[in-house]
Design an enzyme around this catalytic site. Sequence first.
Site, PDB file in Angstrom:
ATOM      1  N   ARG A  67       3.959  -1.832   0.505  1.00  0.00           N
ATOM      2  CA  ARG A  67       3.726  -0.384   0.395  1.00  0.00           C
ATOM      3  C   ARG A  67       4.208   0.362   1.638  1.00  0.00           C
ATOM      4  O   ARG A  67       4.712   1.484   1.547  1.00  0.00           O
ATOM      5  CB  ARG A  67       2.233  -0.122   0.204  1.00  0.00           C
ATOM      6  CG  ARG A  67       1.874   1.298  -0.071  1.00  0.00           C
ATOM      7  CD  ARG A  67       0.376   1.486  -0.096  1.00  0.00           C
ATOM      8  NE  ARG A  67      -0.288   0.905  -1.242  1.00  0.00           N
ATOM      9  CZ  ARG A  67      -0.303   1.438  -2.469  1.00  0.00           C
ATOM     10  NH1 ARG A  67       0.364   2.548  -2.710  1.00  0.00           N
ATOM     11  NH2 ARG A  67      -0.960   0.862  -3.458  1.00  0.00           N
ATOM     12  N   ASP A 103       2.863  -5.182 -11.982  1.00  0.00           N
ATOM     13  CA  ASP A 103       2.006  -3.984 -12.087  1.00  0.00           C
ATOM     14  C   ASP A 103       2.365  -3.200 -13.351  1.00  0.00           C
ATOM     15  O   ASP A 103       2.289  -1.963 -13.375  1.00  0.00           O
ATOM     16  CB  ASP A 103       2.132  -3.105 -10.832  1.00  0.00           C
ATOM     17  CG  ASP A 103       0.906  -2.240 -10.591  1.00  0.00           C
ATOM     18  OD1 ASP A 103      -0.128  -2.448 -11.258  1.00  0.00           O
ATOM     19  OD2 ASP A 103       0.981  -1.343  -9.738  1.00  0.00           O
TER      20      ASP A 103
HETATM   21 ZN    ZN Z   1      -2.964  -1.629  -7.735  1.00  0.00          ZN
END
Ligand code: ZN
Length: 391
Positions: free
Chosen positions: A226, A284
């Site tokens: 991230r 995801d």
């Molecule tokens: Zn997540």
Amino acid sequence: MIKLLKNANLFAPSAYGIVDILIADSKIAHIGSNIDMSSNQVEVIDLEGRTVIPGLVDTLAHVTGGGGESGFGSRTPAITPDQIIASGVTSLVGALGTDSVTRSLQDLYGKTQELRSAGLNAYMHSGSYHYPAKTLTSSVQEDLMMIEPVIGVGEIAISDHRGSHPTSNQLAHLASDVKVGAMIAGKQGVVSVHVGDAPQGIDPLFHAIHDYALNPSVFYPTHISRNNELLEQGKQFTKIGGYIDITTSTNEGIIAQGEMPPADAVCHLLDSDVDNTKITLSSDAQGSLPNYNKKNELIGLDIGAIDSLYSTMCALIEGKQIDPSMAIRLVTENPAKAVGINAGSLFAGASADLVVLDSWSCIDSVMSNGQWLMRQKNFCFNTPFEDSLND
Ligand code: ZN
């Protein structure tokens, strides 16, 4: 039924070269050179040198749909079996996310069983982003023990404004609950951890592990690319024996916000001498991905795609010249070990979960538990809605 796959260029994920693969019912019976079976009870398929890899293992997919973070209109749809199969995935773990009010574990359980009916190896986590964890029974421990497809809890959110900010004590309590339930049920047990962009990153995990003498592998943090700071913490996490997970669904807006593209993040970790058996990728899938313009204004949402797992593997092999066995391991053997399921590698005795490729970027066929779910690009999975196949 016995099947003999002749002349497969096998990555198991280790490279075997050209071999024959004998499959009896749901398992691989033998891998070797020039296996000769002449009975008419044997289905012989000559793969003519096509590459065979293990079926991909996706340890985080919001199979019932996710999102909803920009109002009810932003809820994302559930995934369908054909989307999973076309992406070469044969094993996956479903989880709830931010919304555990209008999304339920009961629905997730039903979806998990639906995907199993189609021939896939589907599992699920108890809980969601929220702490205390939502459960199907009276506790996380009981869910692990009494509900077979439940293999862990999560994705519990830390360092994220959408989570419940669990303390290290609460995380340790959750980890022990998972481990005891898993121990009695004969499972590995894992706490899937969604890591947001708050500066403390995975510090709460380090504290819980240190203060309560936990095995680091009980926590499985995802979204680790991230930002650069989180990626650095991830390296430290592997050094104490933990697994780290990189999300393959992304978009330009998220990358502009500081996320490292998944293939770049893998290369960075490999160049940094991180134990490559501790790196995993997950899709995801069906999560919502905010898209920002150059002024950091939200201009829309994308939906996480399960095929990003396979395309990242291809990007590593074809774009980054990563050794194919290494790239394949990140989406097969490593994630299977991280969550403790029997999948992700091909050997005599293993489940016959495999993908046949025309080329790195082109999937020809997918087999799960010895049954073709897609053969020569035509779906043939088990469904009562036959019109949904290849329409
Ligand atoms: Zn997540």
